[in-house]
Design a protein around this motif. Structure first.
Motif, PDB file in Angstrom:
ATOM      1  N   GLY A 220       0.764  -1.073  -0.090  1.00  0.00           N
ATOM      2  CA  GLY A 220       0.021  -0.052  -0.001  1.00  0.00           C
ATOM      3  C   GLY A 220       0.905   1.267  -0.011  1.00  0.00           C
ATOM      4  N   ILE A 221       2.008   0.985  -0.361  1.00  0.00           N
ATOM      5  CA  ILE A 221       3.048   2.642  -0.406  1.00  0.00           C
ATOM      6  C   ILE A 221       3.209   2.916  -1.910  1.00  0.00           C
ATOM      7  CG2 ILE A 221       5.245   3.238   0.181  1.00  0.00           C
ATOM      8  CD1 ILE A 221       5.616   0.883   2.400  1.00  0.00           C
ATOM      9  N   PRO A 222       2.848   4.092  -2.222  1.00  0.00           N
ATOM     10  CA  PRO A 222       3.090   4.279  -3.523  1.00  0.00           C
ATOM     11  C   PRO A 222       4.329   4.502  -3.991  1.00  0.00           C
ATOM     12  CG  PRO A 222       2.406   6.345  -2.167  1.00  0.00           C
ATOM     13  CD  PRO A 222       2.323   5.186  -1.297  1.00  0.00           C
ATOM     14  N   VAL A 223       4.687   3.821  -5.166  1.00  0.00           N
ATOM     15  CA  VAL A 223       6.128   3.674  -5.679  1.00  0.00           C
ATOM     16  C   VAL A 223       6.345   4.916  -6.774  1.00  0.00           C
ATOM     17  CG1 VAL A 223       7.765   2.214  -6.667  1.00  0.00           C
ATOM     18  CG2 VAL A 223       6.326   1.534  -4.877  1.00  0.00           C
ATOM     19  N   VAL A 224       7.636   5.653  -6.615  1.00  0.00           N
ATOM     20  CA  VAL A 224       8.317   6.163  -7.750  1.00  0.00           C
ATOM     21  C   VAL A 224       9.330   5.491  -8.228  1.00  0.00           C
ATOM     22  CG1 VAL A 224       9.306   8.367  -8.367  1.00  0.00           C
ATOM     23  CG2 VAL A 224       7.514   8.355  -6.632  1.00  0.00           C
ATOM     24  N   THR A 225       9.403   5.025  -9.150  1.00  0.00           N
ATOM     25  CA  THR A 225      10.234   3.869  -9.965  1.00  0.00           C
ATOM     26  C   THR A 225      11.353   5.046 -10.596  1.00  0.00           C
ATOM     27  OG1 THR A 225       9.050   2.333  -9.830  1.00  0.00           O
ATOM     28  CG2 THR A 225      11.019   2.174 -11.438  1.00  0.00           C
ATOM     29  N   VAL A 226      12.781   4.885 -10.322  1.00  0.00           N
ATOM     30  CA  VAL A 226      13.656   5.668 -11.364  1.00  0.00           C
ATOM     31  C   VAL A 226      14.497   4.535 -11.764  1.00  0.00           C
ATOM     32  CG1 VAL A 226      15.701   7.123 -11.178  1.00  0.00           C
ATOM     33  CG2 VAL A 226      13.538   7.537  -9.664  1.00  0.00           C
ATOM     34  N   MET A 227      14.718   4.553 -13.328  1.00  0.00           N
ATOM     35  CA  MET A 227      15.385   3.407 -13.699  1.00  0.00           C
ATOM     36  C   MET A 227      16.837   4.144 -14.472  1.00  0.00           C
ATOM     37  SD  MET A 227      14.304   0.456 -16.772  1.00  0.00           S
ATOM     38  CE  MET A 227      14.395   1.704 -18.361  1.00  0.00           C
ATOM     39  N   LEU A 228      17.856   3.457 -13.951  1.00  0.00           N
ATOM     40  CA  LEU A 228      19.268   3.697 -14.592  1.00  0.00           C
ATOM     41  C   LEU A 228      19.450   2.611 -15.516  1.00  0.00           C
ATOM     42  CD1 LEU A 228      21.476   4.465 -11.516  1.00  0.00           C
ATOM     43  CD2 LEU A 228      19.756   5.732 -12.667  1.00  0.00           C
ATOM     44  N   SER A 229      19.627   3.088 -16.920  1.00  0.00           N
ATOM     45  CA  SER A 229      19.630   2.234 -17.919  1.00  0.00           C
ATOM     46  C   SER A 229      20.507   2.988 -19.286  1.00  0.00           C
ATOM     47  CB  SER A 229      18.559   1.608 -18.571  1.00  0.00           C
ATOM     48  OG  SER A 229      17.744   2.680 -19.323  1.00  0.00           O
ATOM     49  N   GLY A 230      21.237   2.227 -19.981  1.00  0.00           N
ATOM     50  CA  GLY A 230      21.824   2.689 -21.127  1.00  0.00           C
ATOM     51  C   GLY A 230      20.917   2.857 -22.380  1.00  0.00           C
ATOM     52  N   ARG A 231      19.653   2.306 -22.277  1.00  0.00           N
ATOM     53  CA  ARG A 231      18.753   2.325 -23.526  1.00  0.00           C
ATOM     54  C   ARG A 231      17.347   2.450 -22.973  1.00  0.00           C
ATOM     55  NH1 ARG A 231      21.802  -2.797 -25.104  1.00  0.00           N
ATOM     56  NH2 ARG A 231      21.920  -3.484 -22.888  1.00  0.00           N
ATOM     57  N   PRO A 232      16.454   2.734 -23.799  1.00  0.00           N
ATOM     58  CA  PRO A 232      15.008   2.297 -23.499  1.00  0.00           C
ATOM     59  C   PRO A 232      14.934   0.862 -23.225  1.00  0.00           C
ATOM     60  CG  PRO A 232      15.090   3.629 -25.339  1.00  0.00           C
ATOM     61  CD  PRO A 232      16.474   3.164 -24.958  1.00  0.00           C
ATOM     62  N   LEU A 233      14.111   0.177 -22.412  1.00  0.00           N
ATOM     63  CA  LEU A 233      13.911  -1.060 -22.080  1.00  0.00           C
ATOM     64  C   LEU A 233      12.444  -1.601 -22.320  1.00  0.00           C
ATOM     65  CD1 LEU A 233      16.525  -1.697 -19.366  1.00  0.00           C
ATOM     66  CD2 LEU A 233      16.480  -2.574 -21.725  1.00  0.00           C
ATOM     67  N   VAL A 234      11.803  -2.723 -22.455  1.00  0.00           N
ATOM     68  CA  VAL A 234      10.633  -3.022 -22.120  1.00  0.00           C
ATOM     69  C   VAL A 234      10.170  -3.149 -20.796  1.00  0.00           C
ATOM     70  CG1 VAL A 234       8.664  -4.337 -22.512  1.00  0.00           C
ATOM     71  CG2 VAL A 234      10.301  -4.001 -24.232  1.00  0.00           C
ATOM     72  N   VAL A 235       9.366  -2.037 -20.152  1.00  0.00           N
ATOM     73  CA  VAL A 235       9.078  -2.140 -18.548  1.00  0.00           C
ATOM     74  C   VAL A 235       7.735  -2.025 -18.266  1.00  0.00           C
ATOM     75  CG1 VAL A 235      11.420  -1.036 -18.008  1.00  0.00           C
ATOM     76  CG2 VAL A 235       9.611   0.441 -18.738  1.00  0.00           C
ATOM     77  N   ASN A 236       6.805  -2.741 -18.927  1.00  0.00           N
ATOM     78  CA  ASN A 236       5.385  -2.531 -18.737  1.00  0.00           C
ATOM     79  C   ASN A 236       4.995  -2.998 -17.504  1.00  0.00           C
ATOM     80  OD1 ASN A 236       5.298  -1.951 -21.468  1.00  0.00           O
ATOM     81  ND2 ASN A 236       5.067  -3.827 -22.215  1.00  0.00           N
ATOM     82  N   ARG A 237       5.561  -4.316 -16.900  1.00  0.00           N
ATOM     83  CA  ARG A 237       5.215  -4.364 -15.634  1.00  0.00           C
ATOM     84  C   ARG A 237       5.581  -3.548 -14.652  1.00  0.00           C
ATOM     85  NH1 ARG A 237       6.724 -10.409 -14.473  1.00  0.00           N
ATOM     86  NH2 ARG A 237       6.043  -9.844 -12.389  1.00  0.00           N
ATOM     87  N   GLU A 238       6.870  -3.256 -14.527  1.00  0.00           N
ATOM     88  CA  GLU A 238       7.273  -2.282 -13.735  1.00  0.00           C
ATOM     89  C   GLU A 238       6.359  -0.995 -13.644  1.00  0.00           C
ATOM     90  OE1 GLU A 238       9.005  -3.712 -16.057  1.00  0.00           O
ATOM     91  OE2 GLU A 238      10.455  -5.044 -14.939  1.00  0.00           O
TER      92      GLU A 238
END
Ligand code: GLC
Length: 584
Positions: A504-522
């Motif tokens: 029940g905690i709202p999540v702000v996700t920050v992604m470190l990556s060298g490219r766009p990735l498929v992150v539909n579930r995340e």
């Protein structure tokens, strides 16, 4: 030139790697340049060690005893996002993040700052800017590209060169436009692969950014490992000589890539003949420079490489050195920027921090969670939350990058940046402390771990060709993974987001990556999702935006894929280039 012996001319065509040569070799054989491959550092890898090393090489190159002709040496390095090989350097975002800023002025300011930090270590040549226009994000070098849009890359090219080379005075370093040509267009994004295109498309997509770089007077261009229509660029007379030198009028040095000429033939001398006759002027040799020198002399003696071609190459090397004022410069340790305290300074880091802020792209926001209140009880989690090495990515201290904070001297992790402005924030890397009674919001930092060149490829399998791995081919000649679906590539990331969200905690996700990735579930499990690319040493720039001191500014310079498919068309597009939300 008239006073030079054949051996002295041939010496100027050699760029040897520091770990396989010495100042005595430079004195005896008169190399045109020495380089550091990724991670190849002297002593304790501090500016003073670099300056001392360059002094020794410089003094050897200008030693005119025994009637030797003193021709000063150039020293080159991959300072591609700051002079990031060196401990304590200001490391700014890799090019993919800079592409998201859409800010050519910022690019010029960063390049100028980088030039200062290169000069602080006594060096005078950097293998940047990369002008790759990347068509397939499976390539391990996607992060070295500003964009999949040649016009955006072109809008940065001249500014980067001007920032680096300036007026070619004492505040400048020599830039290198790379990799010529078509490096970002290989089939399936395979590193050092084959770019299959009609010449009109090669022109429109991959050659376009070189025009502004040449107009800005870039003094060197690096040949590319890839092939064009199954012909290696390193041996491509049409591309190197007819197009770049004759049609486009490039009058500087074409330097080969790391043992790139070796790939032309199993017979080394044949490879040498093909590449030099195709238009390579200076040969980057990882180890066996003696074989190269002897081979060149043999080819000239046998009339297989003409003296006219040798003289053209040497004239180019000397003219670049002359235009750069190298013959008038004092030894590295006595130059104005040597060991300068602006190296890694607060002012430099503030500029890098600005670049971080402007590079962030907000891909999802449910409208409630951002900006995070500075008084909020924030849980910070995720494998990349407190890891300066992972923030920096490849070509940082080591060729393949590093992990942790020990080797990123100075700067802040994303966690350290948050802690500095949110007193009630706590760190729980695996998120196990998450508790809705104690935490108002979670900031979860996920994504990729560092890689460089082929080791960053996403492929179905097989081995990758090695690049500038200092100390010869590395044991890790395997691709990074098999899919751009993050939930398969790094399942720990979606697991932690979902586990915290489930409480029940709202999540702000920050992604470190060298490219766009498929992150539909995340993305589905997050209230907000931020693409932070590879921000470098100044992680604090992320907190500046998440907590509302600044709004989001960045927009995508690559389309974002909807599903994991090798072909971009089949992958579909979740967000187009240019997409990026604001908080307000
Ligand atoms: C590498 C890269 C090139 C780099 C060079 C020297 O293999 O392809 O971008 O400048 O070698 O490190």
């Amino acid at each position: 030139m008239d006073r030079m012996t054949l051996d002295q001319k041939l010496g100027q065509m050699i760029m040897a790697e520091r770990a396989s040569t010495t100042p005595d070799n430079v004195r005896e054989f008169g190399f045109g340049a020495v380089l550091s491959g990724g991670g190849s550092a002297p002593g304790a890898n501090l500016p003073a060690d670099w300056v001392a090393m360059n002094d020794a090489y410089w003094m050897a190159s200008v030693d005119d005893r025994d009637g030797r002709l003193p021709i000063p040496l150039l020293y080159a390095i991959d300072a591609i996002h700051g002079n990031a090989n060196v401990l304590g350097a200001t490391v700014f975002p890799h090019n993919i993040g800079l592409g998201a800023t859409h800010d050519p002025d910022l690019i010029e300011r960063l390049a100028r700052m980088c030039a200062r930090e290169v000069l602080a270590t006594g060096l005078d040549w950097t293998f940047a800017p990369t002008l790759a226009v990347v068509g397939n994000v499976h390539w391990g070098r996607t992060y070295e590209s500003f964009s999949s849009d040649p016009r955006l890359v072109a809008s940065y090219a001249d500014r980067y060169v001007r920032g680096m080379q300036g007026d070619l005075g004492r505040d400048s370093v020599i830039a290198c436009a790379k990799h010529w040509v078509g490096d970002g267009g290989t089939t399936n994004g395979e590193d050092q692969g084959n770019t299959v295109l009609p010449e009109s498309e090669l022109d429109r997509v991959h050659i376009t950014p070189y025009f502004p770089a040449l107009e800005a007077g870039v003094l060197t261009v690096m040949a590319s490992f890839n092939s064009w229509n199954a012909e290696k660029c390193h041996g491509h007379y049409h591309l190197l000589t007819e197009v770049l030198k004759q049609r486009m009028g490039f009058d500087g040095i074409i330097v080969s890539d790391w043992d790139g000429i070796d790939q032309l033939s199993d017979d080394y001398n044949e490879a040498l003949r093909l590449s030099v006759n195709a238009g390579i002027d200076m040969i980057m040799v990882s180890v066996d420079w003696k074989r190269c020198l002897d081979g060149l002399r043999q080819l000239v003696d046998d009339g297989l490489v003409s003296m006219e071609r040798i003289d053209d190459a040497v004239r180019r090397v000397l003219s670049v050195k002359a235009r750069y004022g190298l013959f008038e410069r004092v030894r590295p340790s006595e130059r104005p920027w040597a060991n300068h305290d602006s190296f890694g300074s607060a002012a430099h880091r503030a500029l890098a921090r600005e670049a971080v802020r402007k590079s962030l792209v907000l891909l999802k926001h449910d409208g409630s969670v951002l900006p995070v209140s500075k008084a909020a009880r924030v849980l910070v989690a995720g494998k990349n939350a407190d890891n300066r090495g992972h923030q920096c990515g490849g070509f940082t201290v080591a060729w393949q990058g590093v992990s942790g904070a020990e080797q990123i001297v100075g700067g802040t992790s994303i966690w350290e940046g948050i802690r500095a402005i949110a007193p009630n924030a706590v760190l729980s890397l695996d998120g196990s402390d998450a508790n809705a009674a104690q935490h108002d919001v979670a900031i979860v930092v996920i994504g990729e771990t560092p890689y460089a060149e082929g080791m960053g490829d996403i492929r179905r399998g097989g081995r990758v060709a090695s690049g500038s791995g200092f100390g010869g081919p590395t044991s890790q000649l395997t691709p990074y993974g098999k899919t751009i679906e993050l939930a398969e590539l790094h399942p720990e990331d979606v697991a932690i987001i979902e586990a915290i969200g489930a409480k029940g905690i709202p999540v702000v996700t920050v992604m470190l990556s060298g490219r766009p990735l498929v992150v539909n579930r995340e993305m589905e499990a997050s209230c907000a999702f931020v693409a932070a690319w590879l921000p470098g040493s100044e992680g604090q720039g992320v907190a500046d935006v998440l907590f509302g001191d600044y709004d989001f500014h960045g927009t995508l310079s690559f389309a974002w894929p909807k599903q994991a498919r090798m072909s971009p068309k089949a992958a579909g597009m979740l967000f187009p280039r240019g997409f990026g939300m604001r908080m307000a």
